[in-house]
Motif scaffolding. Structure first.
Motif, PDB file in Angstrom:
ATOM      1  N   VAL A 150       5.802  10.958 -35.536  1.00  0.00           N
ATOM      2  CA  VAL A 150       5.688  10.186 -34.088  1.00  0.00           C
ATOM      3  C   VAL A 150       5.435   8.633 -34.275  1.00  0.00           C
ATOM      4  O   VAL A 150       5.919   7.843 -33.756  1.00  0.00           O
ATOM      5  CB  VAL A 150       4.810  10.670 -33.308  1.00  0.00           C
ATOM      6  CG1 VAL A 150       4.456  10.026 -31.937  1.00  0.00           C
ATOM      7  CG2 VAL A 150       5.169  12.310 -32.721  1.00  0.00           C
ATOM      8  N   PRO A 151       4.402   8.160 -35.203  1.00  0.00           N
ATOM      9  CA  PRO A 151       4.130   6.756 -35.332  1.00  0.00           C
ATOM     10  C   PRO A 151       5.430   6.030 -35.937  1.00  0.00           C
ATOM     11  O   PRO A 151       5.589   4.904 -35.499  1.00  0.00           O
ATOM     12  CB  PRO A 151       2.995   6.726 -36.256  1.00  0.00           C
ATOM     13  CG  PRO A 151       2.292   8.009 -35.995  1.00  0.00           C
ATOM     14  CD  PRO A 151       3.289   9.140 -35.626  1.00  0.00           C
ATOM     15  N   ALA A 152       6.089   6.595 -36.718  1.00  0.00           N
ATOM     16  CA  ALA A 152       7.113   6.017 -37.302  1.00  0.00           C
ATOM     17  C   ALA A 152       8.198   5.755 -36.277  1.00  0.00           C
ATOM     18  O   ALA A 152       8.824   4.759 -36.118  1.00  0.00           O
ATOM     19  CB  ALA A 152       7.575   6.942 -38.453  1.00  0.00           C
ATOM     20  N   ILE A 153       8.321   6.627 -35.508  1.00  0.00           N
ATOM     21  CA  ILE A 153       9.450   6.686 -34.334  1.00  0.00           C
ATOM     22  C   ILE A 153       8.949   5.610 -33.224  1.00  0.00           C
ATOM     23  O   ILE A 153       9.660   4.816 -32.688  1.00  0.00           O
ATOM     24  CB  ILE A 153       9.571   8.087 -33.497  1.00  0.00           C
ATOM     25  CG1 ILE A 153      10.363   8.943 -34.493  1.00  0.00           C
ATOM     26  CG2 ILE A 153      10.475   7.736 -32.263  1.00  0.00           C
ATOM     27  CD1 ILE A 153      10.346  10.363 -33.982  1.00  0.00           C
ATOM     28  N   GLY A 154       7.726   5.477 -32.930  1.00  0.00           N
ATOM     29  CA  GLY A 154       7.087   4.685 -32.016  1.00  0.00           C
ATOM     30  C   GLY A 154       7.271   3.231 -32.664  1.00  0.00           C
ATOM     31  O   GLY A 154       7.728   2.280 -31.651  1.00  0.00           O
ATOM     32  N   LYS A 155       7.304   2.727 -33.921  1.00  0.00           N
ATOM     33  CA  LYS A 155       7.473   1.672 -34.406  1.00  0.00           C
ATOM     34  C   LYS A 155       8.796   1.507 -34.580  1.00  0.00           C
ATOM     35  O   LYS A 155       9.297   0.418 -35.186  1.00  0.00           O
ATOM     36  CB  LYS A 155       6.627   1.527 -35.857  1.00  0.00           C
ATOM     37  CG  LYS A 155       5.207   1.738 -35.646  1.00  0.00           C
ATOM     38  CD  LYS A 155       4.386   1.683 -36.877  1.00  0.00           C
ATOM     39  CE  LYS A 155       3.108   1.706 -36.368  1.00  0.00           C
ATOM     40  NZ  LYS A 155       2.172   1.781 -38.013  1.00  0.00           N
ATOM     41  N   CYS A 156       9.829   2.335 -34.179  1.00  0.00           N
ATOM     42  CA  CYS A 156      11.264   2.313 -34.485  1.00  0.00           C
ATOM     43  C   CYS A 156      11.413   1.979 -35.994  1.00  0.00           C
ATOM     44  O   CYS A 156      12.402   1.123 -36.393  1.00  0.00           O
ATOM     45  CB  CYS A 156      11.941   0.970 -33.534  1.00  0.00           C
ATOM     46  SG  CYS A 156      11.927   1.379 -32.009  1.00  0.00           S
ATOM     47  N   GLY A 157      10.797   2.661 -36.982  1.00  0.00           N
ATOM     48  CA  GLY A 157      10.738   2.780 -38.233  1.00  0.00           C
ATOM     49  C   GLY A 157      12.310   3.127 -38.936  1.00  0.00           C
ATOM     50  O   GLY A 157      12.488   4.537 -38.263  1.00  0.00           O
TER      51      GLY A 157
END
Length: 265
Positions: A150-157
């Protein structure tokens, strides 16, 4: 952008929907759209900052409906585009690559990132679903995976898609069999006298492949082989040969029957 986040999902027994809901809740400002509701939509062109596709792995590849959806997916107005596949045994690598390939062919650009989450396998035609502590451990591990995803998606990683030579080879063998058998496999399903004509099987079928005839379910020829009809029948009246009669039924415990009924509307 008209909307911040959109997640398209396909689910049969709730695992992928449970994952999609958790990602949506964590991201906020997110619309959950069942892929089954778009079967007759010629082009899907979301206008959003983040667009996700969440689905299960079937025979080391995509559910047929998801593959067809990907072929109509237009990401020209979509920002960051990601996928999360849920799997019980293996096959996440070739599935993500299959999805990426279809989208890339359609748009000239594929996925920005692909992730996988292990969930309880529940292909009742071949094996028992994990239960008890084994099932609890799988859910606990899935929560840890999502805490990283989820954090990776949130940062558009951006995340390179994983590669697996063995998985690709097995996909090349197993997936064509699935494609050639999935639509008509339900012809082998039977209904016992335990059927109460409740209609649950028809209401949850994402492909609208079931209708009640003389108060009993009859399967047509667009089955997705999600097996929701077998797993969710409240009286376990639906079988596919002698082995399913002895196997426990499964659906994701966080997903209610009403959620599955809404997953095609």
């Amino acid at each position: 952008m008209n909307m911040k986040n959109v997640i398209y999902y396909f689910t049969g027994t709730g695992n992928s929907l449970a994952v999609a809901k958790k990602i949506a809740a964590a991201l906020g400002e997110c619309e959950l759209v069942p892929i089954a509701s778009l079967r007759d939509t010629p082009a899907i062109a979301p206008n959003a900052e983040r667009v996700g596709i969440v689905c299960p792995v079937y025979f080391l590849g995509l559910p047929l409906m998801v593959a067809e959806f990907a072929g109509r997916f237009d990401r020209s107005n979509a920002g960051y585009t990601f996928a999360v596949v849920t799997y019980g045994g293996s096959g996440s690598e070739p599935t993500l690559r299959q999805l990426d390939g279809i989208i890339r062919k359609q748009n000239g650009r594929g996925l920005d990132a692909g992730f996988s989450v292990k969930m309880p396998g529940n292909y009742i035609l071949m094996y028992d679903s994990p239960s008890g502590k084994e099932q609890d451990d799988i859910f606990a591990a899935a929560e840890k995976q999502l805490a990283e995803i989820v954090p990776a998606i949130g940062k558009c990683g951006h995340k390179a898609l994983p590669r697996s030579l063995a998985g690709s080879l097995i996909h090349a063998i197993a997936y064509p069999w699935f494609v050639s058998h999935a639509r008509t496999k339900a012809r082998e399903f039977t209904v016992s006298d335990a059927c109460t004509s409740c209609g649950t099987c028809a209401e949850i079928c994402p492909a609208d492949n079931i209708e009640l005839v003389d108060k009993k379910p009859v399967w047509k020829d667009r089955c997705e082989l999600c097996l929701g009809c077998i797993q969710l029948c409240p009286t376990q009246a639906i079988q596919a040969g002698p082995k399913t009669a002895t196997r426990p039924r499964y659906h994701n415990p966080e997903i209610a029957l009403a959620d599955l009924k809404r997953s095609k509307k």
